[in-house]
Design an enzyme around this catalytic site. Structure first.
Site, PDB file in Angstrom:
ATOM      1  N   GLU A 127       0.820  -1.214   0.000  1.00  0.00           N
ATOM      2  CA  GLU A 127       0.000   0.000   0.000  1.00  0.00           C
ATOM      3  C   GLU A 127       0.860   1.272   0.000  1.00  0.00           C
ATOM      4  O   GLU A 127       0.787   2.107   0.902  1.00  0.00           O
ATOM      5  CB  GLU A 127      -0.960   0.008   1.188  1.00  0.00           C
ATOM      6  N   GLU A 158      -6.496  -7.344  -1.036  1.00  0.00           N
ATOM      7  CA  GLU A 158      -7.051  -7.199   0.304  1.00  0.00           C
ATOM      8  C   GLU A 158      -8.485  -6.716   0.226  1.00  0.00           C
ATOM      9  O   GLU A 158      -8.798  -5.799  -0.538  1.00  0.00           O
ATOM     10  CB  GLU A 158      -6.269  -6.168   1.139  1.00  0.00           C
TER      11      GLU A 158
END
Length: 672
Positions: free
Chosen positions: A153, A312
């Site tokens: 991320e 995710e």
């Protein structure tokens, strides 16, 4: 992804983040057994394990990772092996405190969470490439290794650092952008305003906190730099991994979701072998299923129309919103299969086993705190069976004849301070136009303004394109001239790539193709509405925006009924070349906008994938020998839909119609 670099796993990949270092080794054996029971085929490992892998600078301990990868291999589970560079260890910051990030107000942030590093720090880059290289050297040939997971991320918590090191890196970036010509920068930033003229590069700083509104061109270049600076870290790690294992694909998880706008993923996506994404629902979104669809379509478009991986999402509640709601019965399954419908060839969660301690201890997982005696676990096992039944969907694509223009430069520029209205939000404006297409079951791609292959589409919508360069504007105009249908939203085409207003009247770059000219903007106050009349539903209204527009070749489709602009056109249509261009100079109420978008798409010859009741999502993926029709009921009422073929989740033949159970899903294989 290239033909050489692809995920060599059968079917739809299934799994999640696996963090066994948080648990004693005796738990790992149970994890393997339960992963097999759930149908897990791949897990991400090592994402936040830097402190354990490198307990001191240049000293490595791979014993734990060796055991984990061996157990995964023995149990037939592939590893998405991460470089752990999103969370440097405490020893690193004690040795290199200059690597800590500095916020806009000049505060140095402390370590003690994740992503607390300056993206421009030479010490961080050196340490990150060193640990990536050590992992690559040790595990490049490991039989469990299926994919490299670079970092985690990027930009989630440190999209920008304002320290002196970052300032120097920003100046280096600017010198490359402006060919080392300080006067070119002065022109691009219009620094004659407010005496901001620069005589040397050393005078240029990041847009730190000041007493008044910042220069929008300065702020825009800063956003571009921050995205590129993180991208340079990603590609540097990728190259280390690629040299060691050239045939193993590499990815990093994007965050194409509401409220995250730090990175220009059009620039990032070509650098990855496989595009992957993280997506989480927002508890205050009453129709989060629409955000899933929009996100999936955008990620698929970033991947060049090819399948992508959902790296995710959550089985239930997250832990980082003001209120973290659990998912309703059936919602987890609908969410996951909606991602597959919109192009995902892998479904993964954060995380495998719910943490008992730490900052994310209240984040849901595949194996919750309650263990296997839980609804979430039952849903996880069921989803594993569903994905196994959908194995043949893998690799299929999602053809679309409608596209929406999405541009991070335009988003960043629109949301700079000192706009005519501070209520303008790029993603909200785009979603407003996406919703009617989603409700109608119309397939949608997203494109850059300068995309080279627009002729594959019949209809292109630009709901919010405040900034556009000359090439992008010309590209969209040429698409229209060649026979396409273009629809443009208000306050588009207003500025060029340097945030300079395009003179001569609004909507700037699109005046000619739209056949209109506006001389003054009239944004509306919160709660203020105006009526609309003409070829719109009775009682139509609009809010947020209006403008004094006059026709310059276009026809008025709707006009304002009241206020200072009564009688002024609000929606127009213009025949341009062989095509048609529409301008929506306000924000119609949702019903009116839906009727307008439906009319525009029908005039362009765009039809739904399949007739379905309201609230039943219809998406098609196209395979080599068959199509896969995904039908998802978000109403809780169920439906009967015309279909012919085989329903894959049950294996039952379909002749004439297929039944979608209340809140359920059907996936029908239909021969071409």
């Amino acid at each position: 992804m290239s033909s050489k670099h692809h995920l060599r796993l059968p079917g739809i990949a299934y799994g999640g983040d696996y963090n066994p270092e948080q648990w004693p080794e005796e738990v790992w054996v149970e994890d393997m057994r339960l992963m097999r029971e759930a149908g897990v085929t791949m897990v991400s490992v090592g994402i936040f394990s830097w402190a354990l892998l490198e307990p001191a600078e240049g000293v490595y301990d791979f014993s734990r990772m060796d055991k984990i990868l061996a157990m995964l291999q023995e149990n037939g589970i592939a590893a998405d092996l991460a470089t752990p560079t999103a969370a440097p260890p405490a020893w690193f910051f004690k040795a290199y405190p200059e690597a800590l990030p500095v916020d806009r107000d000049g505060r140095t942030l402390s370590y003690g969470s994740r992503q607390t590093f300056c993206p421009s720090s030479p010490a961080y880059r050196k340490a990150a490439l060193r640990i990536a290289g050590a992992l690559a050297e040790r595990y490049a040939d490991h039989p469990a290794l299926a994919m490299w997971h670079v970092h985690n991320e990027y930009g989630c918590h440190n999209a920008a650092c304002y320290c002196d090191t970052s300032a120097a890196a920003f100046r280096t970036w600017l010198r490359a952008r402006y060919a080392d010509d300080i006067n070119a920068l002065n022109h691009a930033w219009s620094t004659t305003f407010w005496s901001q003229w620069y005589y040397s590069w050393e005078e240029v700083l990041p847009p730190r906190a000041t007493g008044a509104d910042p220069n929008p061109a300065h702020g825009l270049d800063w956003r571009r730099f921050c995205s590129d600076e993180l991208l340079s870290l990603c590609t540097a790690e990728r190259e280390v991994l690629r040299r060691a294992a050239p045939d193993i694909p590499a990815t990093t998880n994007f965050m194409v979701m509401r409220n995250f706008d730090a990175l220009d993923y059009w620039r990032w996506a070509p650098e990855l072998d496989i595009v992957s994404n993280d997506h989480y629902l927002m508890s205050d979104d009453p129709e989060s299923e629409i955000d899933i669809a929009l996100s999936g379509d955008l990620v698929r478009s970033l991947a060049g129309g090819r399948p992508w991986l959902l790296m995710e999402h959550s089985t239930g509640a997250v832990n980082w919103q003001p209120v973290n709601r659990a998912k309703k019965p059936g919602e987890m399954r609908r969410n996951a299969l909606a991602h597959v419908a919109h192009g995902a060839d892998g479904i993964a969660y954060f995380q495998w086993r719910a943490a008992r301690a730490g900052a994310e201890q209240w984040h849901s997982a595949m194996l919750p705190h309650a263990g296997t005696d839980s609804r979430i676990w039952q849903d996880v096992v069921q989803l594993g069976a569903d994905l196994k039944a959908l194995a043949e969907v893998r690799g299929s694509t999602s053809p679309a004849r409608t596209a929406i223009v999405w541009d991070w430069d335009a988003r960043w520029a629109l949301e700079q301070p000192s706009q005519p209205s501070g209520a303008l939000r790029f993603q909200d404006l785009v979603r407003d136009w996406y919703v009617p297409l989603w409700r109608a079951g119309v397939a949608v791609d997203f494109v850059r303004p300068d995309a080279p292959d627009l002729d594959r589409y019949r209809l292109i919508l630009a709901p919010s394109l405040y900034l556009v360069d000359d090439a992008g504007a010309a590209n969209l105009a040429a698409f229209t001239e060649r026979g396409g249908t273009l629809a443009v939203g208000f306050h588009s085409g207003a500025v060029d790539e340097n945030c300079h207003v395009r003179l001569g009247g609004y909507p700037g770059a699109f005046r000619d193709v739209l056949g209109v000219r506006t001389d003054e903007l009239f944004p509306l106050l919160p709660g203020e509405t105006v009526g609309l009349t003409g070829e719109v539903p009775p009682g139509a209204t609009a809010d947020l925006w209006s403008e004094r527009l006059r026709l310059a070749g276009a026809d008025a489709i709707a006009s304002y009924t009241d206020g200072s602009l009564a009688g002024v056109p609000a929606v127009t249509r213009h025949h341009h070349g062989n095509g048609t261009a529409w301008y929506v100079a306000t924000r119609p109420d949702p019903a009116t906008l839906a009727a307008l978008i439906d009319r525009i798409r029908q005039d362009a010859g765009i039809q739904p994938e399949r007739d379905a009741p309201a609230g039943v999502e219809v998406v098609r993926r196209r395979g080599t020998d068959a199509d896969y029709l995904f039908l998802i009921d978000h109403t809780g009422k169920g439906a009967q839909i015309l279909a012919e073929g085989t329903e894959l989740l049950t294996g039952k033949p379909v002749s004439g119609t297929v039944t979608v159970s209340p809140g359920g899903i059907a996936v029908v294989r239909e021969p071409h």
